[in-house]
Design a protein around this motif. Structure first.
Motif, PDB file in Angstrom:
ATOM      1  N   GLN A   8       0.618  -1.232   0.054  1.00  0.00           N
ATOM      2  CA  GLN A   8       0.038  -0.159  -0.017  1.00  0.00           C
ATOM      3  C   GLN A   8       0.873   1.226   0.092  1.00  0.00           C
ATOM      4  OE1 GLN A   8      -3.042   0.217   2.968  1.00  0.00           O
ATOM      5  NE2 GLN A   8      -3.724   2.407   2.640  1.00  0.00           N
ATOM      6  N   GLU A  12       0.900   4.157  -3.038  1.00  0.00           N
ATOM      7  CA  GLU A  12       0.553   5.512  -2.591  1.00  0.00           C
ATOM      8  C   GLU A  12       1.681   6.483  -3.130  1.00  0.00           C
ATOM      9  OE1 GLU A  12      -0.027   5.746   1.592  1.00  0.00           O
ATOM     10  OE2 GLU A  12      -2.257   4.755   1.656  1.00  0.00           O
ATOM     11  N   LYS A  16       1.763   9.185  -6.155  1.00  0.00           N
ATOM     12  CA  LYS A  16       1.759  10.572  -5.835  1.00  0.00           C
ATOM     13  C   LYS A  16       3.208  11.091  -7.078  1.00  0.00           C
ATOM     14  CE  LYS A  16       0.443  10.801  -1.092  1.00  0.00           C
ATOM     15  NZ  LYS A  16       1.073  10.821   0.311  1.00  0.00           N
ATOM     16  N   TYR A  63      -6.826   7.715  -7.590  1.00  0.00           N
ATOM     17  CA  TYR A  63      -6.281   6.790  -6.983  1.00  0.00           C
ATOM     18  C   TYR A  63      -6.804   5.391  -6.613  1.00  0.00           C
ATOM     19  CZ  TYR A  63      -3.859   4.457  -2.955  1.00  0.00           C
ATOM     20  OH  TYR A  63      -2.909   3.570  -2.149  1.00  0.00           O
ATOM     21  N   THR A  67      -5.245   1.951  -7.885  1.00  0.00           N
ATOM     22  CA  THR A  67      -5.206   0.687  -6.820  1.00  0.00           C
ATOM     23  C   THR A  67      -5.813  -0.697  -7.539  1.00  0.00           C
ATOM     24  OG1 THR A  67      -5.197   2.087  -5.062  1.00  0.00           O
ATOM     25  CG2 THR A  67      -5.819  -0.276  -4.735  1.00  0.00           C
TER      26      THR A  67
END
Length: 84
Positions: A8, A12, A16, A63, A67
């Motif tokens: 995870q 992230e 970003k 996002y 994912t």
């Protein structure tokens, strides 16, 4: 559980890195610019990737969409995480 937390955190961080303007979504331009740093990529390849990942068709990768893609392509994300 630690692997899930690391995965995870990697997702992230990668998201970003691709979200160049920090607005919480990745545009085709941002995707293309980041992929160019990894090597040669054509406009057609960027369009194909956007079509695959941008499932709601709004022109941006959220996002959540990222994912879903990352979970379906764990090996690719691991490789990208090594670079970023």
């Amino acid at each position: 559980m630690a692997d899930d937390a690391q995965a995870q955190a990697d997702r992230e961080r990668i998201f970003k890195r691709f979200d160049l303007n920090g607005d919480g979504r990745i545009s085709a331009t941002e995707l293309g610019d980041c992929l160019k740093t990894l090597g040669s990529v054509s406009a057609d390849e960027v369009k194909y990737m956007m079509d695959e990942i941008d499932t709601d068709g709004d022109g941006y990768i959220s996002y959540e969409e990222f994912t879903v893609f990352a979970l379906a392509n764990r090996g690719l994300i691991k490789d990208v995480a090594k670079i970023f």
